[in-house]
Design a protein around this motif. Structure first.
Motif, PDB file in Angstrom:
ATOM      1  N   LYS A 154      -6.636  -5.275   8.635  1.00 24.48           N
ATOM      2  CA  LYS A 154      -5.544  -4.556   9.278  1.00 24.48           C
ATOM      3  C   LYS A 154      -4.367  -4.389   8.328  1.00 24.48           C
ATOM      4  CE  LYS A 154      -7.490  -4.456  13.348  1.00 24.48           C
ATOM      5  NZ  LYS A 154      -8.126  -3.275  13.811  1.00 24.48           N
ATOM      6  N   ILE A 155      -3.606  -3.324   8.549  1.00 26.86           N
ATOM      7  CA  ILE A 155      -2.418  -3.049   7.741  1.00 26.86           C
ATOM      8  C   ILE A 155      -1.190  -3.554   8.503  1.00 26.86           C
ATOM      9  CG2 ILE A 155      -1.005  -1.235   6.710  1.00 26.86           C
ATOM     10  CD1 ILE A 155      -3.562   0.417   6.401  1.00 26.86           C
ATOM     11  N   TYR A 156      -0.289  -4.193   7.776  1.00 26.58           N
ATOM     12  CA  TYR A 156       0.938  -4.730   8.361  1.00 26.58           C
ATOM     13  C   TYR A 156       2.131  -3.957   7.829  1.00 26.58           C
ATOM     14  CZ  TYR A 156      -1.851  -8.648   9.961  1.00 26.58           C
ATOM     15  OH  TYR A 156      -2.795  -9.417  10.586  1.00 26.58           O
ATOM     16  N   MET A 157       3.233  -3.970   8.608  1.00 32.20           N
ATOM     17  CA  MET A 157       4.455  -3.317   8.155  1.00 32.20           C
ATOM     18  C   MET A 157       5.566  -4.339   8.015  1.00 32.20           C
ATOM     19  SD  MET A 157       5.850  -1.228  11.474  1.00 32.20           S
ATOM     20  CE  MET A 157       4.422  -0.878  12.457  1.00 32.20           C
ATOM     21  N   SER A 158       6.414  -4.111   7.058  1.00 31.12           N
ATOM     22  CA  SER A 158       7.578  -4.946   6.833  1.00 31.12           C
ATOM     23  C   SER A 158       8.788  -4.018   6.796  1.00 31.12           C
ATOM     24  CB  SER A 158       7.450  -5.692   5.508  1.00 31.12           C
ATOM     25  OG  SER A 158       8.619  -6.430   5.254  1.00 31.12           O
ATOM     26  N   LYS A 200       5.170  -6.990  11.231  1.00 35.95           N
ATOM     27  CA  LYS A 200       4.238  -6.933  12.351  1.00 35.95           C
ATOM     28  C   LYS A 200       3.059  -6.047  12.000  1.00 35.95           C
ATOM     29  CE  LYS A 200       5.987  -3.270  15.302  1.00 35.95           C
ATOM     30  NZ  LYS A 200       6.580  -2.962  16.586  1.00 35.95           N
ATOM     31  N   THR A 201       2.013  -6.183  12.777  1.00 35.00           N
ATOM     32  CA  THR A 201       0.793  -5.438  12.519  1.00 35.00           C
ATOM     33  C   THR A 201       0.912  -4.013  13.036  1.00 35.00           C
ATOM     34  OG1 THR A 201      -1.588  -5.353  12.835  1.00 35.00           O
ATOM     35  CG2 THR A 201      -0.301  -6.240  14.649  1.00 35.00           C
ATOM     36  N   THR A 202       0.225  -3.098  12.369  1.00 33.90           N
ATOM     37  CA  THR A 202       0.156  -1.721  12.847  1.00 33.90           C
ATOM     38  C   THR A 202      -1.058  -1.542  13.750  1.00 33.90           C
ATOM     39  OG1 THR A 202      -1.103  -1.036  10.915  1.00 33.90           O
ATOM     40  CG2 THR A 202       1.297  -0.786  10.818  1.00 33.90           C
ATOM     41  N   LYS A 203      -1.887  -2.568  13.847  1.00 34.94           N
ATOM     42  CA  LYS A 203      -3.097  -2.574  14.669  1.00 34.94           C
ATOM     43  C   LYS A 203      -4.110  -1.520  14.247  1.00 34.94           C
ATOM     44  CE  LYS A 203      -0.615  -4.443  18.581  1.00 34.94           C
ATOM     45  NZ  LYS A 203      -0.140  -4.260  19.909  1.00 34.94           N
ATOM     46  N   THR A 204      -4.118  -1.181  12.969  1.00 33.17           N
ATOM     47  CA  THR A 204      -5.073  -0.215  12.453  1.00 33.17           C
ATOM     48  C   THR A 204      -5.387  -0.541  10.994  1.00 33.17           C
ATOM     49  OG1 THR A 204      -5.548   2.132  12.113  1.00 33.17           O
ATOM     50  CG2 THR A 204      -3.284   1.433  11.772  1.00 33.17           C
ATOM     51  N   ASP A 205      -6.490  -0.011  10.519  1.00 41.23           N
ATOM     52  CA  ASP A 205      -6.800  -0.153   9.103  1.00 41.23           C
ATOM     53  C   ASP A 205      -6.754   1.212   8.395  1.00 41.23           C
ATOM     54  OD1 ASP A 205      -9.011   0.862  10.333  1.00 41.23           O
ATOM     55  OD2 ASP A 205     -10.445  -0.488   9.390  1.00 41.23           O
ATOM     56  N   ASP A 206      -6.323   2.251   9.126  1.00 40.96           N
ATOM     57  CA  ASP A 206      -6.164   3.596   8.564  1.00 40.96           C
ATOM     58  C   ASP A 206      -4.732   3.751   8.045  1.00 40.96           C
ATOM     59  OD1 ASP A 206      -6.500   6.276   7.918  1.00 40.96           O
ATOM     60  OD2 ASP A 206      -6.091   6.964   9.959  1.00 40.96           O
ATOM     61  N   LEU A 207      -4.591   4.103   6.780  1.00 41.36           N
ATOM     62  CA  LEU A 207      -3.275   4.187   6.147  1.00 41.36           C
ATOM     63  C   LEU A 207      -2.394   5.262   6.789  1.00 41.36           C
ATOM     64  CD1 LEU A 207      -1.388   3.113   3.971  1.00 41.36           C
ATOM     65  CD2 LEU A 207      -2.398   4.740   2.379  1.00 41.36           C
ATOM     66  N   GLU A 208      -2.957   6.403   7.149  1.00 40.71           N
ATOM     67  CA  GLU A 208      -2.157   7.489   7.749  1.00 40.71           C
ATOM     68  C   GLU A 208      -1.607   7.071   9.113  1.00 40.71           C
ATOM     69  OE1 GLU A 208      -1.089  10.193   6.164  1.00 40.71           O
ATOM     70  OE2 GLU A 208      -2.143   9.308   4.454  1.00 40.71           O
ATOM     71  N   GLU A 256      13.816   4.071   3.137  1.00 40.46           N
ATOM     72  CA  GLU A 256      14.167   2.816   3.805  1.00 40.46           C
ATOM     73  C   GLU A 256      13.578   1.623   3.056  1.00 40.46           C
ATOM     74  OE1 GLU A 256      16.080   2.603   6.578  1.00 40.46           O
ATOM     75  OE2 GLU A 256      16.299   4.779   6.579  1.00 40.46           O
ATOM     76  N   LYS A 257      14.109   0.444   3.360  1.00 40.01           N
ATOM     77  CA  LYS A 257      13.535  -0.790   2.817  1.00 40.01           C
ATOM     78  C   LYS A 257      12.391  -1.211   3.727  1.00 40.01           C
ATOM     79  CE  LYS A 257      17.792  -2.637   0.859  1.00 40.01           C
ATOM     80  NZ  LYS A 257      18.745  -3.750   0.925  1.00 40.01           N
ATOM     81  N   ALA A 258      11.300  -0.492   3.635  1.00 35.97           N
ATOM     82  CA  ALA A 258      10.149  -0.746   4.484  1.00 35.97           C
ATOM     83  C   ALA A 258       8.879  -0.412   3.700  1.00 35.97           C
ATOM     84  CB  ALA A 258      10.219   0.106   5.741  1.00 35.97           C
ATOM     85  N   PHE A 259       7.826  -1.184   3.966  1.00 32.38           N
ATOM     86  CA  PHE A 259       6.564  -0.910   3.289  1.00 32.38           C
ATOM     87  C   PHE A 259       5.393  -1.382   4.131  1.00 32.38           C
ATOM     88  CE2 PHE A 259       8.143  -4.989   1.808  1.00 32.38           C
ATOM     89  CZ  PHE A 259       7.032  -5.821   1.857  1.00 32.38           C
ATOM     90  N   LEU A 260       4.212  -0.912   3.755  1.00 31.41           N
ATOM     91  CA  LEU A 260       2.951  -1.301   4.405  1.00 31.41           C
ATOM     92  C   LEU A 260       2.150  -2.136   3.426  1.00 31.41           C
ATOM     93  CD1 LEU A 260       2.004   2.168   5.909  1.00 31.41           C
ATOM     94  CD2 LEU A 260       2.983   0.233   7.129  1.00 31.41           C
ATOM     95  N   TYR A 261       1.441  -3.121   3.951  1.00 32.28           N
ATOM     96  CA  TYR A 261       0.654  -4.001   3.088  1.00 32.28           C
ATOM     97  C   TYR A 261      -0.502  -4.601   3.885  1.00 32.28           C
ATOM     98  CZ  TYR A 261       3.072  -7.775   5.517  1.00 32.28           C
ATOM     99  OH  TYR A 261       3.555  -8.617   6.489  1.00 32.28           O
ATOM    100  N   LEU A 314       0.831  -1.206   0.000  1.00 24.04           N
ATOM    101  CA  LEU A 314       0.000   0.000   0.000  1.00 24.04           C
ATOM    102  C   LEU A 314       0.864   1.254   0.000  1.00 24.04           C
ATOM    103  CD1 LEU A 314      -2.512  -1.029   2.787  1.00 24.04           C
ATOM    104  CD2 LEU A 314      -2.937  -0.987   0.344  1.00 24.04           C
ATOM    105  N   TYR A 315       2.050   1.148   0.641  1.00 23.57           N
ATOM    106  CA  TYR A 315       2.923   2.303   0.798  1.00 23.57           C
ATOM    107  C   TYR A 315       4.360   1.820   0.876  1.00 23.57           C
ATOM    108  CZ  TYR A 315       5.347   6.108   3.234  1.00 23.57           C
ATOM    109  OH  TYR A 315       6.235   7.080   3.584  1.00 23.57           O
TER     110      TYR A 315
END
Length: 112
Positions: free
Chosen positions: A21-25, A36-44, A9-14, A3-4
């Motif tokens: 829920k949105i997860y981060m890598s 791990k999870t961001t514990k939210t479904d809001d992209l911001e 950095e070598k990091a993204f949201l998916y 998604l982002y």
């Protein structure tokens, strides 16, 4: 599908299949890939969580803070630690006061 993608950095949201829920890598300080999870479904909010995580990794890697591996530190706790360290510094009182003021504004705005 991401998604982002973080710009530097070598990091993204998916999103994982079947989850809202949105997860981060990202890669931690030792170079291992973490998810791990961001514990939210809001992209911001998810972007903010990813940015905080990347900041903590950079701060720990550069030696600004030292996180114990057996407990989790909140951003608010770390902000208080940085403020305490700046207050105890003798040099650059004006710069320290400006930094402390900005950290307090950030802490109040995000209520951390």
């Amino acid at each position: 599908m991401s998604l982002y993608q973080h710009p530097t950095e070598k990091a993204f949201l998916y999103r994982q299949k079947g989850s809202k829920k949105i997860y981060m890598s990202y890669y931690d300080g030792s170079g291992k890939r973490r998810q791990k999870t961001t514990k939210t479904d809001d992209l911001e909010k998810a972007k903010l969580a990813l940015q905080e995580t990347l900041f903590l990794i950079k701060a720990e890697k550069s030696g600004i803070i030292n996180l114990n591996s057996n407990r989790t530190e909140t951003v608010g706790f770390i902000a208080d630690q940085v403020i305490k360290e700046l207050v105890n510094t003798k040099s650059g009182k004006k710069n320290s006061a400006d930094i402390i003021r900005k950290i307090k504004i950030i802490k109040a705005e995000y209520s951390i």
